[in-house]
Motif scaffolding. Sequence first.
Motif, PDB file in Angstrom:
ATOM      1  N   LEU A  34       0.844  -1.195   0.000  1.00  0.00           N
ATOM      2  CA  LEU A  34       0.000   0.000   0.000  1.00  0.00           C
ATOM      3  C   LEU A  34       0.879   1.244   0.000  1.00  0.00           C
ATOM      4  CD1 LEU A  34      -2.964   0.964   0.203  1.00  0.00           C
ATOM      5  CD2 LEU A  34      -2.631   1.074   2.665  1.00  0.00           C
ATOM      6  N   CYS A  35       0.493   2.225  -0.780  1.00  0.00           N
ATOM      7  CA  CYS A  35       1.201   3.503  -0.836  1.00  0.00           C
ATOM      8  C   CYS A  35       1.248   4.102   0.575  1.00  0.00           C
ATOM      9  CB  CYS A  35       0.477   4.441  -1.796  1.00  0.00           C
ATOM     10  SG  CYS A  35       1.160   6.103  -1.860  1.00  0.00           S
ATOM     11  N   LEU A  36       2.432   4.492   1.021  1.00  0.00           N
ATOM     12  CA  LEU A  36       2.585   4.998   2.388  1.00  0.00           C
ATOM     13  C   LEU A  36       1.814   6.291   2.619  1.00  0.00           C
ATOM     14  CD1 LEU A  36       6.350   4.269   3.090  1.00  0.00           C
ATOM     15  CD2 LEU A  36       4.338   3.035   3.894  1.00  0.00           C
ATOM     16  N   CYS A  44      -1.668  10.995  -2.401  1.00  0.00           N
ATOM     17  CA  CYS A  44      -0.425  10.645  -3.087  1.00  0.00           C
ATOM     18  C   CYS A  44      -0.165  11.672  -4.183  1.00  0.00           C
ATOM     19  CB  CYS A  44      -0.519   9.241  -3.684  1.00  0.00           C
ATOM     20  SG  CYS A  44       0.979   8.747  -4.556  1.00  0.00           S
ATOM     21  N   ASP A  45       0.993  12.319  -4.120  1.00  0.00           N
ATOM     22  CA  ASP A  45       1.311  13.346  -5.106  1.00  0.00           C
ATOM     23  C   ASP A  45       1.790  12.765  -6.436  1.00  0.00           C
ATOM     24  OD1 ASP A  45       3.622  12.401  -3.956  1.00  0.00           O
ATOM     25  OD2 ASP A  45       4.604  14.351  -3.825  1.00  0.00           O
ATOM     26  N   LYS A  46       2.055  11.460  -6.484  1.00  0.00           N
ATOM     27  CA  LYS A  46       2.530  10.837  -7.721  1.00  0.00           C
ATOM     28  C   LYS A  46       1.386  10.346  -8.596  1.00  0.00           C
ATOM     29  CE  LYS A  46       6.925   9.702  -5.793  1.00  0.00           C
ATOM     30  NZ  LYS A  46       7.915   8.739  -5.501  1.00  0.00           N
ATOM     31  N   CYS A  50       2.621   6.457  -9.345  1.00  0.00           N
ATOM     32  CA  CYS A  50       3.040   5.792  -8.107  1.00  0.00           C
ATOM     33  C   CYS A  50       3.130   4.291  -8.351  1.00  0.00           C
ATOM     34  CB  CYS A  50       2.044   6.077  -6.984  1.00  0.00           C
ATOM     35  SG  CYS A  50       2.549   5.399  -5.388  1.00  0.00           S
ATOM     36  N   ARG A  51       4.222   3.694  -7.904  1.00  0.00           N
ATOM     37  CA  ARG A  51       4.409   2.264  -8.144  1.00  0.00           C
ATOM     38  C   ARG A  51       3.771   1.391  -7.071  1.00  0.00           C
ATOM     39  NH1 ARG A  51      10.608   0.707  -7.203  1.00  0.00           N
ATOM     40  NH2 ARG A  51      10.566   0.797  -4.957  1.00  0.00           N
ATOM     41  N   PRO A 119       9.019  10.213   7.311  1.00  0.00           N
ATOM     42  CA  PRO A 119       9.768  10.577   6.099  1.00  0.00           C
ATOM     43  C   PRO A 119       8.841  11.138   5.028  1.00  0.00           C
ATOM     44  CG  PRO A 119       9.495   8.206   6.240  1.00  0.00           C
ATOM     45  CD  PRO A 119       8.941   8.788   7.505  1.00  0.00           C
ATOM     46  N   LYS A 120       9.365  12.034   4.221  1.00  0.00           N
ATOM     47  CA  LYS A 120       8.550  12.635   3.154  1.00  0.00           C
ATOM     48  C   LYS A 120       8.560  11.776   1.933  1.00  0.00           C
ATOM     49  CE  LYS A 120       8.889  17.345   4.609  1.00  0.00           C
ATOM     50  NZ  LYS A 120       9.208  18.685   4.277  1.00  0.00           N
TER      51      LYS A 120
END
Length: 120
Positions: A34-36, A44-46, A50-51, A119-120
Motif C-alpha cells: 500500500l502507498c505509504l 499521493c502526489d505521484k 506511483c508504483r 519521512p517525506k
Amino acid sequence: MEGQRQKNTVNATQRKKTIKQFATRKSLRPEQKLCLRLARGEECDKGAKCRYSHDVEGFMATRPKDIDGNCPSFDLYGMCRHGLTCRFGLSHIKDNKNIQNEKLISSDPNISSKPKFIPK
C-alpha cells in the motif's frame, strides 16, 4: 589446522542458515504494498505514476491480523506514522481510515500534525 577447519565449517553452516532465512522470507512486490501516503491518510502526489497500490479496500481485506493492545505511537502522539499498515491498527483505524486524536496533538505544542520522524 583442525581448529581452522572447524571454524570454516561453522561459518559455512551459519551462511547456509542465513541464506535459508532470506529465501523463506515473504517479500512483496511494490504493486502489492500500500502507498505509504495513502496509509497515513494523505493524498499521493505521484498519482498514476506511483508504483505502490492505491487499493485501500483490497489491502484492508488482506492485511495481517492486528496485535492485541494499543498503538504506542497513537497513545503518545495522537497519531501513528504507519497509518493503515500499523499492526496495532484497531486503536486508530475506523472505516478504513487512519484517525488522529486532535486533543492529544493540540495539548502538546511540540507535536505537529506531521511529526518530524515521518519521512517525506
